[in-house]
Design a protein around this motif. Structure first.
Motif, PDB file in Angstrom:
ATOM      1  N   HIS A 106      -0.028   6.963  -0.190  1.00 30.18           N
ATOM      2  CA  HIS A 106      -1.360   7.558  -0.371  1.00 30.18           C
ATOM      3  C   HIS A 106      -2.476   6.543  -0.137  1.00 30.18           C
ATOM      4  O   HIS A 106      -3.637   6.831  -0.396  1.00 30.18           O
TER       5      HIS A 106
ATOM      6  N   LYS B 163      -4.758  -3.363   7.406  1.00 24.13           N
ATOM      7  CA  LYS B 163      -4.547  -3.032   5.997  1.00 24.13           C
ATOM      8  C   LYS B 163      -3.610  -4.014   5.301  1.00 24.13           C
ATOM      9  O   LYS B 163      -3.895  -4.466   4.197  1.00 24.13           O
TER      10      LYS B 163
ATOM     11  N   ASP C 107       7.728   6.153  -3.136  1.00 27.29           N
ATOM     12  CA  ASP C 107       6.295   5.878  -3.202  1.00 27.29           C
ATOM     13  C   ASP C 107       5.826   5.052  -2.006  1.00 27.29           C
ATOM     14  O   ASP C 107       4.639   5.030  -1.684  1.00 27.29           O
TER      15      ASP C 107
ATOM     16  N   GLU D 200      -2.908   3.677  -1.701  1.00 27.35           N
ATOM     17  CA  GLU D 200      -3.305   2.929  -2.889  1.00 27.35           C
ATOM     18  C   GLU D 200      -2.518   1.619  -2.981  1.00 27.35           C
ATOM     19  O   GLU D 200      -1.346   1.563  -2.620  1.00 27.35           O
ATOM     20  N   LYS D 201      -3.184   0.581  -3.479  1.00 28.62           N
ATOM     21  CA  LYS D 201      -2.494  -0.690  -3.677  1.00 28.62           C
ATOM     22  C   LYS D 201      -1.582  -0.570  -4.891  1.00 28.62           C
ATOM     23  O   LYS D 201      -2.005  -0.201  -5.977  1.00 28.62           O
ATOM     24  N   LYS D 202      -0.307  -0.869  -4.695  1.00 29.94           N
ATOM     25  CA  LYS D 202       0.667  -0.796  -5.772  1.00 29.94           C
ATOM     26  C   LYS D 202       1.255  -2.185  -6.011  1.00 29.94           C
ATOM     27  O   LYS D 202       1.527  -2.929  -5.074  1.00 29.94           O
TER      28      LYS D 202
ATOM     29  N   ASN E 126       0.861  -1.184   0.000  1.00 32.70           N
ATOM     30  CA  ASN E 126       0.000   0.000   0.000  1.00 32.70           C
ATOM     31  C   ASN E 126       0.896   1.231   0.000  1.00 32.70           C
ATOM     32  O   ASN E 126       1.751   1.372   0.880  1.00 32.70           O
ATOM     33  N   SER E 127       0.713   2.124  -0.961  1.00 33.37           N
ATOM     34  CA  SER E 127       1.572   3.299  -1.100  1.00 33.37           C
ATOM     35  C   SER E 127       1.325   4.292   0.030  1.00 33.37           C
ATOM     36  O   SER E 127       0.421   4.127   0.852  1.00 33.37           O
TER      37      SER E 127
END
Length: 425
Positions: free
Chosen positions: A302, A335, A322, A304-306, A299-300
C-alpha cells in the motif's frame, strides 16, 4: 525455469493442436455431408436420403448421450493444499465418479497453478475414460518454486460425446489457496561492524567551520561525495579534506528490501522476489543468532513504510502478504533509494545497513557512499539473474566498481542459497 517455460510452450502448442483439430473436424463433416447427399441426388428417391437420415440420427443420439453424461459425473478434491515451503512438491488428488451405466469415452480434466501475478502459470491436462459406475482417483504433483500465496487445483473437466463432435465443460469454481513459505539459509559470514561507531568517533576532529551541520573533517577518500569536500580547508592544507557528519547510530542491523527490478520476464521477476525475501530473512536470522538488534524495512504493497524489529515477526506469511509484488522500476524510480537514504540519515538508526536490491544504478551507489561518509557500514546484496549474459552482466555491474574503492562490502548473488552456509532446517 526451463521446465516451466517448456510446460507453458507445450500448453500453447496443445491449444493450437485443438484449434487445428476443430477446423479439420468441420471440414470432415462438410465433406461427409456432401458424400451422403450424392446418393439422394442421383437416385432421386427416399432411399437416397437414408444415409443422410442415419447420419443425422447418429449425431442426435451422440448429442443426447452427452447430455446424459454431463449429469452423471461427480468429482471431489481430496488434497489439502494450505502451506508448504518453496521448492517442494505437493500431491493433489481428484476423485471422479461415473453415476450412470454409460461409458465416458473421453474425459479431459485440467489442473493449474497460478503465478505471483494471478495468471495461470502451469496447466496440466490429461485424457481418461470412465466405465459405468466407476470411481477413479486421479493424482498429479504440483511443485511450488516461488514464495507467495497462490491458487491451485482442478480448473475444469471437459466431457466429449461418442463421435467427438460435441463437448461440455464443467468449470470448477473452488480454488485451493496455497501459502508458499520462504527458505532460510545460513549466512557463512557477514562483515558486520560492531565497533564502527567507536573507531569513527576517534577519527573525528571536532571543529566548527562556516556554521555547517557537521562534526569534523578528515582526509578525502576515493568514493566520498564531492559535495562533502571542504573546499576552503582543502585550499589551506593543499590536500582534499571532506566533512564528517555526526552519527547517533547504534550497533545493530537494518535490512532494507527493494522490490523494484529491471525489466525481465515473469519467471525471472518471481525468482528475484524469492531472492530478496530469502536473503533479507536469512540475514535477519544471522543477526538474531549473533545477538544483534535487527529490523526489516520496506515499503508495503500500500506504499507505507513498514519496519519490523526482532520479536515482532510472528506470522511469516502475513509478513510476506504485506510485501508488494516485484515490479519493474520505471525511469527515475527512487522509492527504495529514498527509504535507504532516510534510514541511513535517521538520527538513531543502526550502524549497519544492508540493502537487498536487483536494481543496480549509479544513483544507488552514490547513496551508499553518502551513508559511508556518515560513518555507517552499508552492505549491498546485489541480485543478478543467472540468465544474464557475460557482457550484459559486466555492464550491469559497472556502477559497483566505485564501492571497492570506498571499501563498501557488497555481495553479487543470483539466489539466497549462494550466501554460503547452506539451507537451514
Amino acid at each position: 525455469m526451463k521446465k516451466k517455460k517448456i510446460g507453458i510452450k507445450r500448453f500453447r502448442l496443445n491449444l493450437k493442436k485443438e484449434q487445428k483439430k476443430r477446423i479439420l473436424l468441420v471440414l470432415f463433416c462438410v465433406m461427409a455431408l456432401v458424400v451422403l447427399v450424392i446418393p439422394a441426388v442421383f437416385l432421386n428417391s427416399i432411399f437416397g436420403y437414408l444415409p443422410v437420415i442415419v447420419a443425422l440420427l447418429m449425431v442426435a443420439a451422440s448429442y443426447g448421450y452427452l447430455q446424459v453424461l454431463k449429469r452423471s459425473l461427480s468429482y471431489d478434491e481430496l488434497s489439502d493444499l494450505s502451506n508448504c515451503q518453496r521448492g517442494t512438491s505437493v500431491d493433489f488428488t481428484v476423485k471422479l465418479k461415473n453415476k450412470s451405466p454409460l461409458i465416458f469415452t473421453r474425459l479431459k480434466p485440467s489442473f493449474y497453478i497460478s503465478d505471483l501475478f494471478g495468471a495461470d502459470d502451469t496447466v496440466t491436462e490429461e485424457v481418461i475414460t470412465l466405465a459405468p459406475f466407476e470411481e477413479r482417483n486421479f493424482s498429479f504433483s504440483v511443485r511450488f518454486d516461488h514464495i507467495g500465496s497462490y491458487s491451485a487445483g482442478l480448473k475444469k473437466i471437459q466431457i466429449f460425446d461418442l463421435l467427438g463432435l460435441f463437448s461440455h465443460t464443467i468449470e470448477n469454481k473452488n480454488d485451493y489457496q496455497v501459502n508458499v513459505k520462504p527458505k532460510i539459509f545460513d549466512v557463512a559470514s557477514l562483515k558486520i561492524s560492531n565497533s564502527a561507531l567507536t573507531e569513527s568517533e576517534k577519527m573525528i576532529v571536532p571543529t566548527v567551520i562556516d556554521g555547517s551541520d557537521y562534526a569534523g573533517v578528515r582526509e578525502y577518500v576515493w568514493g566520498d561525495p564531492i559535495k562533502t569536500i571542504h573546499w576552503k580547508l582543502s585550499a589551506r592544507t593543499e590536500t582534499y579534506m571532506t566533512k564528517q557528519f555526526e552519527s547517533y547510530g547504534t550497533v545493530g542491523l537494518s535490512i532494507i528490501l527493494d522490490f523494484y527490478s529491471p525489466s525481465y520476464d515473469r519467471e525471472t521477476l518471481m525468482s528475484i522476489f524469492d531472492s530478496i525475501v530469502e536473503i533479507g530473512l536469512s540475514v535477519a536470522d544471522y543477526a538474531k543468532e549473533t545477538g544483534l538488534e535487527y529490523e526489516l524495512v520496506y515499503n508495503s504493497r500500500h506504499g507505507e513504510k513498514k519496519k519490523f524489529s526482532a520479536g515482532y515477526i510472528t506470522d511469516l506469511m502475513e509478513l510476506i502478504g504485506d510485501m508488494p509484488k516485484i515490479s519493474v522500476a520505471e525511469k527515475g524510480e527512487r522509492k527504495a533509494l529514498d527509504l535507504l537514504r532516510e534510514e541511513g540519515n535517521a538520527r538513531y538508526s543502526h550502524g549497519n545497513i544492508a540493502f537487498c536490491s536487483a536494481n543496480i544504478t549509479e544513483e544507488m551507489t552514490n547513496v551508499l557512499l553518502e551513508l559511508k561518509n556518515r560513518k555507517k557500514n552499508p552492505i549491498l546484496f546485489a541480485i543478478v539473474p543467472d540468465s544474464m549474459r557475460d557482457e550484459e552482466r559486466d555492464k550491469f555491474l559497472r556502477p559497483l566498481r566505485i564501492l571497492d574503492n570506498a571499501k563498501i562490502v557488497f555481495y553479487i548473488l543470483s539466489s539466497a542459497k549462494e550466501l554460503g552456509g547452506g539451507e537451514k532446517i
